[in-house]
Enzyme design. Structure first.
Site, PDB file in Angstrom:
ATOM      1  N   VAL A  52       0.848  -1.190   0.000  1.00 35.99           N
ATOM      2  CA  VAL A  52       0.000   0.000   0.000  1.00 35.99           C
ATOM      3  C   VAL A  52       0.887   1.245   0.000  1.00 35.99           C
ATOM      4  O   VAL A  52       1.701   1.434   0.890  1.00 35.99           O
ATOM      5  CB  VAL A  52      -0.940  -0.007   1.231  1.00 35.99           C
ATOM      6  CG1 VAL A  52      -1.688   1.301   1.359  1.00 35.99           C
ATOM      7  CG2 VAL A  52      -1.913  -1.177   1.132  1.00 35.99           C
ATOM      8  N   ASP A  53       0.719   2.082  -1.019  1.00 37.49           N
ATOM      9  CA  ASP A  53       1.497   3.322  -1.112  1.00 37.49           C
ATOM     10  C   ASP A  53       0.648   4.495  -0.618  1.00 37.49           C
ATOM     11  O   ASP A  53      -0.488   4.318  -0.174  1.00 37.49           O
ATOM     12  CB  ASP A  53       1.983   3.550  -2.537  1.00 37.49           C
ATOM     13  CG  ASP A  53       0.850   3.666  -3.553  1.00 37.49           C
ATOM     14  OD1 ASP A  53      -0.319   3.871  -3.147  1.00 37.49           O
ATOM     15  OD2 ASP A  53       1.127   3.558  -4.751  1.00 37.49           O
ATOM     16  N   SER A  54       1.193   5.703  -0.700  1.00 34.89           N
ATOM     17  CA  SER A  54       0.498   6.873  -0.155  1.00 34.89           C
ATOM     18  C   SER A  54      -0.801   7.167  -0.906  1.00 34.89           C
ATOM     19  O   SER A  54      -1.802   7.561  -0.289  1.00 34.89           O
ATOM     20  CB  SER A  54       1.410   8.097  -0.153  1.00 34.89           C
ATOM     21  OG  SER A  54       1.859   8.382  -1.467  1.00 34.89           O
ATOM     22  N   THR A  64      -2.771   4.962  -2.408  1.00 33.53           N
ATOM     23  CA  THR A  64      -3.728   3.943  -1.976  1.00 33.53           C
ATOM     24  C   THR A  64      -4.225   4.248  -0.573  1.00 33.53           C
ATOM     25  O   THR A  64      -5.412   4.076  -0.274  1.00 33.53           O
ATOM     26  CB  THR A  64      -3.096   2.536  -2.040  1.00 33.53           C
ATOM     27  OG1 THR A  64      -2.628   2.301  -3.367  1.00 33.53           O
ATOM     28  CG2 THR A  64      -4.085   1.460  -1.653  1.00 33.53           C
TER      29      THR A  64
END
Length: 73
Positions: free
Chosen positions: A32-34, A36
């Protein structure tokens, strides 16, 4: 229950099978990135009627459940 709804939201955004996500699952494991994270937070606002900041997410799904519970008080 919060965790089941939250797992569905996270699975929808991460592409991970919901059956593989538990309270101990980290967002790093899910990739999970920023962006997301922001999308998940927007869905949390809609689903649970609370507003959370990205800093409140924590490291695991369980951390996020606790943040939602606190925000609902």
């Amino acid at each position: 229950m919060i965790i089941e709804k939250l797992i569905t939201i996270i699975a929808d955004h991460s592409g991970e099978d919901a059956a593989n996500i538990t309270a101990e699952t980290t967002f790093e494991e899910l990739g999970v990135d920023s962006l997301t994270t922001v999308e998940v937070l927007m869905d949390i606002e809609d689903e649970f009627g609370v507003t959370l900041e990205a800093a409140q997410v924590g490291k695991t799904v369980g951390d996020l459940v606790r943040a939602i519970e606190e925000a609902q008080k």
